[in-house]
Design an enzyme around this catalytic site. Sequence first.
Site, mmCIF file in Angstrom:
data_model
loop_
_atom_site.group_PDB
_atom_site.id
_atom_site.type_symbol
_atom_site.label_atom_id
_atom_site.label_comp_id
_atom_site.label_asym_id
_atom_site.label_seq_id
_atom_site.Cartn_x
_atom_site.Cartn_y
_atom_site.Cartn_z
ATOM 1 N N LYS A 78 0.851 -1.190 0.000
ATOM 2 C CA LYS A 78 0.000 0.000 0.000
ATOM 3 C C LYS A 78 0.888 1.241 0.000
ATOM 4 O O LYS A 78 1.930 1.263 0.674
ATOM 5 C CB LYS A 78 -0.891 -0.055 1.244
ATOM 6 C CG LYS A 78 -1.964 1.006 1.354
ATOM 7 C CD LYS A 78 -2.828 0.722 2.584
ATOM 8 C CE LYS A 78 -3.926 1.731 2.804
ATOM 9 N NZ LYS A 78 -4.768 1.387 3.985
ATOM 10 N N SER A 152 -9.479 1.282 3.212
ATOM 11 C CA SER A 152 -8.708 2.154 2.349
ATOM 12 C C SER A 152 -7.687 1.398 1.494
ATOM 13 O O SER A 152 -7.138 1.938 0.536
ATOM 14 C CB SER A 152 -7.973 3.204 3.196
ATOM 15 O OG SER A 152 -7.066 2.591 4.096
ATOM 16 N N SER A 176 -9.650 -1.214 7.271
ATOM 17 C CA SER A 176 -9.101 -1.099 5.920
ATOM 18 C C SER A 176 -8.406 -2.360 5.428
ATOM 19 O O SER A 176 -8.175 -2.501 4.225
ATOM 20 C CB SER A 176 -8.115 0.074 5.851
ATOM 21 O OG SER A 176 -8.771 1.292 6.111
#
Length: 598
Positions: A78, A152, A176
């Site tokens: 990420k 997310s 997330s």
Amino acid sequence: MSVATLSEWVASYRQHPQQLVAAYQQLNANLSRDDNAWIYLATQDEIYAQLTTVFQAINSGEKQAEDFPLLGVPFAAKDNINVAGMPTSAACPAFTYTPEKDATVIARLKAAGAIVVGKTNLDQFATGLVGTRSPFGAVKNTFNPEYVSGGSSSGSASVVARGLVCFSLGTDTAGSGRVPAGFNNIVGLKPTKGWISTTGVVPACRLNDCVSVFALTVEDAETVAAVAGGYDPQDPYSRSNPHTAPARFNEKPRFAIPDQLEFFGDKYSEAAFAKTLQRLEQQGAELIPIDFTAFNQLAEQLYYGAWVAERTVAVGEIFKNQPEAMDPTVRGIVANGLKYTACDAWQAEYTRAELAQKINAQLSEFDALVVPTSPTIHTLAEMAQEPVRYNSQFGTYTNFTNLADLCALALPGDFREDGLPAGITIIAPAWHDQALSHFGKSWQQALNLPLGATEKTLPATLAAKISANHVRVAVVGAHLRGMPLNHQLTTRHAVFIEESRTAANYRLYALANTQPPKPGLAKSPSGQPIAVELWDIPLARFGEFVAEIPAPLGIGTLTLEDGRSVKGFICEPTALHDATDITAWGGWKAWLARHHSA
């Protein structure tokens, strides 16, 4: 074309690691810079530099291919996790910088042989559960592009679900690392806070941030976490495993479920979860509704209380000096943090502690809590109309987890009737990660769904390894199941693993004058296999257990019939002079049964 699972990838290249060069040439051809799940794709030189480090260690003789548990495995990170030489943006171009040093989690994965192939899209500054709050575009659901991917960690989930990489890293503060897993039919491991270091991770809420793992299988996620985890002195919130948690759930697990389930009118999600609960019961689990008030109250604290000010602190200079550079929804959430005072923050912590204590007390009577990963899902168009309200709905069963210091594992579940995934999440107290993974592996085998959005099926399960966090003990007498001293194991969170037998060079004796009656096991060239039970006891509780063992018994190393060596009961030879040889009965329970029936 999709890559293999982690275990299949390592098995393919362990004998011929040089073939990894050709594998990465093919992998590069499958990765597109037009795919908005990626914010940054590694260059060919960046990938080969990582491979060269592995090759040099092998060619120099410093290491063998077997020394790399993640040999050449491609993974994604990420884009709020630092990878040396690759830009970190947290999905905010104005924030972008290029770190010189890997985040601790990246460094550990690279040292195990894994290769970073790119950085993935996310809700800006990891603020959201939707996957739409990014200037790089909304990441679409891998099953239906009209729907959200979840966030997310949207890009990280997407690239795993499509089989572009073997695993990926996300982060999880409010869910997330779980919601995107549920929306894309993959596994999302949300570890105990402090197990995987957050050094080198752009913070969202430092007190609650976790690095999470996405994978197609629980086995792969567990392998990655074992490599990535461990105490990091550079992380002020890092913690050492206390080694007190059980290795597995009970044979017939007791699962708590919310007494009032909320699906916000989504009948498809409600029906899918009901089917999952039926499946759990069919597999022998006991489901007990519990009062969910404290969970809901704690979940509300994360975004509707002073905790949101942590995000304001984390964003810092960008919010202060360049607010126009931020996503409008994210900026509005971060701005709310300015409404709270230091007094509000302290009161929020007191409230968190009180609710967390209630929650952990409730869960202490169960193996785990089972919830829908998300109670509903929405289209991209719907999300544009209600970005905050629908985001809040997604967090119904996730927001409380880190605030209450729980660990969680998002698993694929029964699909909705409209063809979309509807995952479930198993939640347990801190450091019960291994028990979650053990259950998750059996659950995934029982469901046997296609992996992610690929057509791959679950590969053969690897042979179970003895946990490094537990001691496997062979018991032969009064500690067997149903025997009077078995509680000395169960009260220390030891769990039954299997029935087995010793090698053939043991004899069993009924000791004289012992209360309760006990046998003694001794090596002998003229012995026979003796029935034993294998139990895994938490490492930190092993010493307590041994301290209660009276003479003439003790703990040594036993050899099992299949050649394995485990800890087990032994007896001092002097106690055997007036003991009764019961070897012929083959075990303590057989002796007692025949002795009492005679």
